[in-house]
Design an enzyme around this catalytic site. Structure first.
Site, PDB file in Angstrom:
ATOM      1  N   TYR A 166      -5.924   6.131   8.519  1.00 43.60           N
ATOM      2  CA  TYR A 166      -6.387   5.791   7.179  1.00 43.60           C
ATOM      3  C   TYR A 166      -5.238   6.097   6.226  1.00 43.60           C
ATOM      4  CZ  TYR A 166      -9.887   5.877   3.372  1.00 43.60           C
ATOM      5  OH  TYR A 166     -10.608   5.645   2.232  1.00 43.60           O
ATOM      6  N   ARG A 219      -6.171  -6.596  -3.184  1.00 42.36           N
ATOM      7  CA  ARG A 219      -5.675  -5.341  -3.797  1.00 42.36           C
ATOM      8  C   ARG A 219      -5.806  -4.262  -2.740  1.00 42.36           C
ATOM      9  NH1 ARG A 219      -7.416  -0.745  -3.549  1.00 42.36           N
ATOM     10  NH2 ARG A 219      -9.199  -0.581  -4.936  1.00 42.36           N
ATOM     11  N   LYS A 237     -11.420   1.731   7.784  1.00 34.79           N
ATOM     12  CA  LYS A 237     -12.684   2.214   7.200  1.00 34.79           C
ATOM     13  C   LYS A 237     -13.759   2.297   8.287  1.00 34.79           C
ATOM     14  CE  LYS A 237     -11.652   2.291   2.664  1.00 34.79           C
ATOM     15  NZ  LYS A 237     -11.905   3.320   1.655  1.00 34.79           N
ATOM     16  N   GLU A 308     -14.440  -4.174   0.167  1.00 36.04           N
ATOM     17  CA  GLU A 308     -13.327  -3.228   0.091  1.00 36.04           C
ATOM     18  C   GLU A 308     -12.069  -3.920  -0.429  1.00 36.04           C
ATOM     19  OE1 GLU A 308     -13.824   0.100   1.166  1.00 36.04           O
ATOM     20  OE2 GLU A 308     -11.937   0.367   0.087  1.00 36.04           O
ATOM     21  N   ASP A 309     -11.444  -3.299  -1.386  1.00 30.29           N
ATOM     22  CA  ASP A 309     -10.126  -3.712  -1.879  1.00 30.29           C
ATOM     23  C   ASP A 309     -10.064  -5.175  -2.304  1.00 30.29           C
ATOM     24  OD1 ASP A 309      -9.577  -1.102  -1.408  1.00 30.29           O
ATOM     25  OD2 ASP A 309      -7.915  -1.405  -0.031  1.00 30.29           O
ATOM     26  N   ASP A 331     -17.104  -0.269  -2.177  1.00 31.76           N
ATOM     27  CA  ASP A 331     -16.629   1.089  -1.953  1.00 31.76           C
ATOM     28  C   ASP A 331     -15.707   1.557  -3.076  1.00 31.76           C
ATOM     29  OD1 ASP A 331     -16.120   3.439  -0.504  1.00 31.76           O
ATOM     30  OD2 ASP A 331     -14.294   2.565   0.314  1.00 31.76           O
ATOM     31  N   ASP A 332     -14.830   0.669  -3.542  1.00 30.65           N
ATOM     32  CA  ASP A 332     -13.852   1.080  -4.556  1.00 30.65           C
ATOM     33  C   ASP A 332     -14.524   1.383  -5.890  1.00 30.65           C
ATOM     34  OD1 ASP A 332     -11.346   0.630  -3.009  1.00 30.65           O
ATOM     35  OD2 ASP A 332     -12.270  -1.346  -2.850  1.00 30.65           O
ATOM     36  N   ASN A 479      -3.795   5.544  -4.166  1.00 27.40           N
ATOM     37  CA  ASN A 479      -3.308   5.532  -2.783  1.00 27.40           C
ATOM     38  C   ASN A 479      -2.307   4.407  -2.584  1.00 27.40           C
ATOM     39  OD1 ASN A 479      -5.067   7.598  -1.776  1.00 27.40           O
ATOM     40  ND2 ASN A 479      -6.739   6.138  -1.969  1.00 27.40           N
TER      41      ASN A 479
HETATM   42  N1  LIG Z   1      -9.077   7.992  -3.993  1.00 24.49           N
HETATM   43  C1  LIG Z   1      -9.923   7.017  -3.729  1.00 24.49           C
HETATM   44  O1  LIG Z   1     -10.945   7.222  -3.058  1.00 24.49           O
HETATM   45  C2  LIG Z   1      -9.666   5.657  -4.241  1.00 24.49           C
HETATM   46  C3  LIG Z   1      -8.479   5.337  -4.839  1.00 24.49           C
HETATM   47  N2  LIG Z   1      -8.268   4.063  -5.295  1.00 24.49           N
HETATM   48  C4  LIG Z   1      -6.948   3.769  -5.833  1.00 24.49           C
HETATM   49  O2  LIG Z   1      -7.043   3.460  -7.201  1.00 24.49           O
HETATM   50  C5  LIG Z   1      -5.967   2.598  -7.554  1.00 24.49           C
HETATM   51  C6  LIG Z   1      -6.505   1.502  -8.445  1.00 24.49           C
HETATM   52  O3  LIG Z   1      -7.452   0.734  -7.778  1.00 24.49           O
HETATM   53  P1  LIG Z   1      -8.275  -0.386  -8.589  1.00 24.49           P
HETATM   54  O4  LIG Z   1      -8.935   0.185  -9.768  1.00 24.49           O
HETATM   55  O5  LIG Z   1      -9.131  -1.093  -7.633  1.00 24.49           O
HETATM   56  O6  LIG Z   1      -7.067  -1.333  -9.034  1.00 24.49           O
HETATM   57  P2  LIG Z   1      -7.063  -2.360 -10.205  1.00 24.49           P
HETATM   58  O7  LIG Z   1      -5.900  -3.247  -9.979  1.00 24.49           O
HETATM   59  O8  LIG Z   1      -8.416  -2.965 -10.378  1.00 24.49           O
HETATM   60  O9  LIG Z   1      -6.769  -1.483 -11.510  1.00 24.49           O
HETATM   61  C7  LIG Z   1      -5.555  -0.876 -11.812  1.00 24.49           C
HETATM   62  C8  LIG Z   1      -5.601  -0.400 -13.245  1.00 24.49           C
HETATM   63  O10 LIG Z   1      -4.450   0.389 -13.515  1.00 24.49           O
HETATM   64  C9  LIG Z   1      -3.842  -0.070 -14.694  1.00 24.49           C
HETATM   65  N3  LIG Z   1      -2.415   0.196 -14.651  1.00 24.49           N
HETATM   66  C10 LIG Z   1      -1.489  -0.416 -13.877  1.00 24.49           C
HETATM   67  N4  LIG Z   1      -0.266   0.074 -14.174  1.00 24.49           N
HETATM   68  C11 LIG Z   1      -0.426   1.025 -15.110  1.00 24.49           C
HETATM   69  C12 LIG Z   1       0.449   1.873 -15.816  1.00 24.49           C
HETATM   70  N5  LIG Z   1       1.762   1.857 -15.608  1.00 24.49           N
HETATM   71  N6  LIG Z   1      -0.076   2.711 -16.739  1.00 24.49           N
HETATM   72  C13 LIG Z   1      -1.397   2.756 -16.965  1.00 24.49           C
HETATM   73  N7  LIG Z   1      -2.283   1.974 -16.335  1.00 24.49           N
HETATM   74  C14 LIG Z   1      -1.795   1.113 -15.413  1.00 24.49           C
HETATM   75  C15 LIG Z   1      -4.160  -1.535 -14.744  1.00 24.49           C
HETATM   76  O11 LIG Z   1      -4.037  -2.050 -16.067  1.00 24.49           O
HETATM   77  C16 LIG Z   1      -5.602  -1.527 -14.266  1.00 24.49           C
HETATM   78  O12 LIG Z   1      -6.466  -1.198 -15.331  1.00 24.49           O
HETATM   79  C17 LIG Z   1      -5.352   2.120  -6.242  1.00 24.49           C
HETATM   80  O13 LIG Z   1      -4.141   2.796  -6.030  1.00 24.49           O
HETATM   81  C18 LIG Z   1      -6.341   2.545  -5.198  1.00 24.49           C
HETATM   82  O14 LIG Z   1      -5.715   2.888  -3.998  1.00 24.49           O
HETATM   83  C19 LIG Z   1      -9.227   3.093  -5.223  1.00 24.49           C
HETATM   84  C20 LIG Z   1     -10.419   3.366  -4.629  1.00 24.49           C
HETATM   85  C21 LIG Z   1     -10.700   4.656  -4.050  1.00 24.49           C
HETATM   86  C1  LIG Z   2      -9.453   4.802  -0.731  1.00 26.53           C
HETATM   87  C2  LIG Z   2      -9.613   3.427  -1.146  1.00 26.53           C
HETATM   88  O1  LIG Z   2     -10.644   2.825  -0.922  1.00 26.53           O
HETATM   89  C3  LIG Z   2      -8.545   2.780  -1.858  1.00 26.53           C
HETATM   90  O2  LIG Z   2      -7.538   3.414  -2.155  1.00 26.53           O
HETATM   91  O3  LIG Z   2      -8.690   1.588  -2.142  1.00 26.53           O
HETATM   92 MG   LIG Z   3     -10.432   0.754  -1.192  1.00 27.30          MG
END
Ligand SMILES: NC(=O)C1=CN([C@@H]2O[C@H](COP(=O)(O)OP(=O)(O)OC[C@H]3O[C@@H](n4cnc5c(N)ncnc54)[C@H](O)[C@@H]3O)[C@@H](O)[C@H]2O)C=CC1
Ligand SMILES: CC(=O)C(=O)O
Ligand SMILES: [Mg+2]
Length: 638
Positions: A166, A219, A237, A308-309, A331-332, A479
């Site tokens: 993962y 994404r 997953k 997912e993603d 999930d996200d 991530n």
């Molecule tokens: N820890 C966890 O369980 C999870 C972590 N994530 C992580 O969250 C991150 C975002 O995922 P999503 O929201 O789905 O992506 P997304 O593409 O929908 O959203 C990204 C957001 O970040 C903003 N952004 C991009 N560059 C930026 C910058 N330089 N300064 C400020 N804001 C900025 C964008 O404008 C947008 O609002 C990914 O890296 C993903 O891996 C997602 C789901 C679960």
């Molecule tokens: C953990 C997860 O679902 C993500 O980074 O998109």
């Molecule tokens: Mg995800």
């Protein structure tokens, strides 16, 4: 009915076995160690009956090399002599029969051997070393030849191996999937399959699929559009579904929907295995996803479907499209939200504060995408529930920043889901993170931007200074490791170990200049989604509601032992993941029961109380053990 037994159905029947000892004991018999009733007293101790320890047999229709080439049946060198005889394996294997424990030990020896097998230039995704990539390959090979052993080593070494199958290693895998591809796993549906998807669903060999994870690759983690290479994520997953929540590996289905990719480098790569067209959008896109959802729901109407993603432009509308009618979740958006809220409750517990203290926090969230806004919305719901804040009062606790800076009412084209959280003072429109942190003095800083190290030294310094009366809560959740907003080392060094820290991908503990070691947590939706799916699937809840998700978020922090809270940990240890998933599933099922959504056995168990529900869920979980294989030729019992 024999076919019903085939393909490892027996692995799900722990609950069925539980009836046996009750019946025999009820008749006044004693049960000896071989399970046979006797009518005389025995001196020897009779161990308690444990359904989880039974190894049910299952029926196979094949023999000989076909068995050895089937990773679901193969036991490698562990086939006992009797099975070698009845399955036509004599002479096809070395003569000595090993135990599963010996096989696992041999695998682990190889796993830990330091050997650099991949060129250093492949190790450019921070946090993924060549040793990790090599371990992923070893595990992949094991999964391809002997799935039972693969899941056994994964269950037994979950904390060590989660970062391999993962995040972060899966990020490296997805970027390179077209080069790493060896054997098919999961299913591919594409824009070229319009009209055929239902028929295609019947190409999958399993009659009983209980969980599907689907991506369109748009994404992948914080790595952007990776097209069909994104299939690595549903695979990872679902490995967690099996290891952490006891779904049977033969009953889960990873899927990628190929609607093209806007990743030009990938599209032009001669080895890329997806459609070499730009992404399809608009009504045609939704028609493709609708057809896929109808196809899999028609063939497997009981299955849980996890999205997912998916990029933000589709993630939210797709969730709204299906969530009121189908057993689906994103999930996200939802899993991450429940996990983040749970971590904040955990952080409050670390500081000796009650959940209601959430409403007094000032929160800055960087990232206003599917994950960021899902998290913000759920924390606001937590504040409303715990402290009775109005939605407006709760929204006022947040400052949300995206790629264009602070979001205010002055922003044009603001998305519906972000609008309630836009600051009302338009003069701060677009303000940068450092200025916001200095001005607002947040107590909680969340990172979900997927844009790398945005929590700079200055930002962390300002956060620490502005938060003198409680420990600053810092969750860089993006991530993989290369996309996290800061490392644990950065956060702890700048705050001199004051931070309560949790990151999306795992981080090692930090040793401060003083020599004190501080523990850090991982804030990842893997704590939640396996349990949500397990509770919803077993309960056949038809849909997954906000109340069920909230129950999961509230349950998780209750599972942190006092000793771990004292060390500043905001999530329970991953080594307990199966117990965690049972607790989450029980909480989810209880919430569904309160809403009148449970069906079948789960409804009965809910009526009997928490313990019965919990025991039933635990007994339904797959545990990787070799089952006795019984060969039944085609034509008999079919
Ligand atoms: N820890 C966890 O369980 C999870 C972590 N994530 C992580 O969250 C991150 C975002 O995922 P999503 O929201 O789905 O992506 P997304 O593409 O929908 O959203 C990204 C957001 O970040 C903003 N952004 C991009 N560059 C930026 C910058 N330089 N300064 C400020 N804001 C900025 C964008 O404008 C947008 O609002 C990914 O890296 C993903 O891996 C997602 C789901 C679960
Ligand atoms: C953990 C997860 O679902 C993500 O980074 O998109
Ligand atoms: Mg995800």
């Amino acid at each position: 009915m024999l076919p019903a037994l085939a393909s490892r159905l027996g692995r799900w029947n722990g609950a069925m076995h539980a009836a046996l000892p009750a019946a025999t004991q009820g008749l006044g018999f004693h049960v000896n160690s071989s399970g046979n009733p006797t009518n005389y007293e025995e001196e020897e101790e009779v161990p308690p009956y444990s359904p989880a320890l039974q190894h049910p047999a299952y029926v196979v229709r094949k023999t000989g090399v076909d068995i050895l080439h089937d990773p679901w049946c193969n036991k490698g060198s562990a086939f006992p002599k009797s099975e070698r005889d009845r399955l036509g394996l004599r002479g096809l294997l070395p003569p000595r029969s090993l135990t599963m424990e010996l096989q696992a030990a041999r695998f682990m020896e190889d796993y830990y051997q330091p050997r650099e097998l991949i060129p250093p230039e492949d190790v450019k995704l921070g946090g993924v070393t060549s040793a990790m990539a090599r371990r992923w390959k070893l595990l992949q090979e094991l999964q391809d030849r002997n799935e039972t052993l693969f899941y056994r080593v994964l269950v037994d070494n979950f904390t060590e191996m989660a970062p391999i199958i993962y995040t972060p290693t899966v990020g490296w895998v997805c970027v390179n999937y077209h080069k790493l591809y060896r054997r098919p796993r999961g299913m591919y549906f594409s824009a070229a399959d319009r009209g055929d998807m239902l028929a295609m669903a019947y190409n999958w060999p399993q009659q009983d699929v209980q969980a599907i994870v689907v991506t369109d690759g748009s994404r992948i983690l914080g790595l952007g559009d990776l097209g069909v290479n994104g299939l690595g994520i549903p695979i990872g997953k679902l490995d967690l579904y099996c290891a952490a929540a006891g779904f049977s590996p033969s009953k889960v289905l990873p899927v990628v929907i190929d609607v093209g990719t806007n990743n030009e480098a990938l599209r032009n790569d001669p080895h890329y295995v997806g459609l070499r067209i730009p992404r399809i959008t608009g009504p045609e896109y939704f028609a493709i996803i609708d057809e896929f959802v109808s196809a899999v729901m028609a063939r497997w109407p009981s299955a849980v479907l996890q999205f997912e993603d998916f990029s933000i432009n589709h993630a939210v509308p797709l969730l709204e499209r299906y969530r009121k009618h189908h057993l689906v979740f994103n999930d996200d958006i939802q899993g991450t939200a429940a996990t983040a809220l749970a971590g904040l409750y955990g952080a409050l517990r670390v500081m000796g504060l009650p959940p209601a203290a959430l409403g007094q926090q000032r929160i800055v969230c960087v990232g206003a995408g599917s994950a960021g806004m899902g998290v913000v919305k759920m924390i606001a719901s937590g504040m409303e529930k715990q402290q009775g804040l109005s939605p407006k009062q709760a929204a006022d606790r947040f400052h949300v920043i995206d790629a264009h800076g602070l979001i205010t009412s002055a922003r044009t084209g603001i998305a519906d889901f972000a609008r309630p959280f836009a600051r009302t003072d338009p003069t701060h429109e677009g303000e940068d993170l450092l200025s916001v942190v200095k001005r607002v003095k947040p107590t909680i800083l969340l990172g979900l931007a997927g844009a790398g190290r945005l929590f700079t030294e200055e930002v962390l310094e300002a956060m620490n200074k502005g938060c003198p009366s409680q420990r600053p809560i810092i969750f860089p959740m993006s991530n993989p490791t290369s996309r996290m907003e800061c490392t644990a080392e950065d956060a702890m060094r700048v705050t001199q170990g004051r931070a309560i820290f949790a990151s999306g991908s795992p981080q090692p503990p930090v040793t401060l200049a003083s020599g004190r070691q501080v523990a850090v947590s991982q804030c990842n939706n893997m704590y939640i989604f396996p349990g949500i799916a397990l509770g919803a699937y077993l309960g056949q809840t038809r849909i997954i509601t906000d109340r069920m998700l909230m129950a999961a978020a509230e349950e998780l922090p209750r599972l942190i032992p006092q000793e771990e809270l004292e060390r500043g940990l905001v999530y329970p240890k991953l080594s307990k993941i199966r117990d965690i998933s049972v607790s989450i599933a029980t909480a989810v099922a209880n919430a569904a029961g309160d809403e009148g959504r449970l069906r079948g056995r789960m409804r009965e168990k809910y009526a009997q109380g928490d313990e019965a529900l919990r025991a039933y869920i635990a007994s339904s979980m797959f545990y990787p053990n070799y089952s006795a294989l019984v060969h039944v030729p085609h034509g008999i019992g079919e």
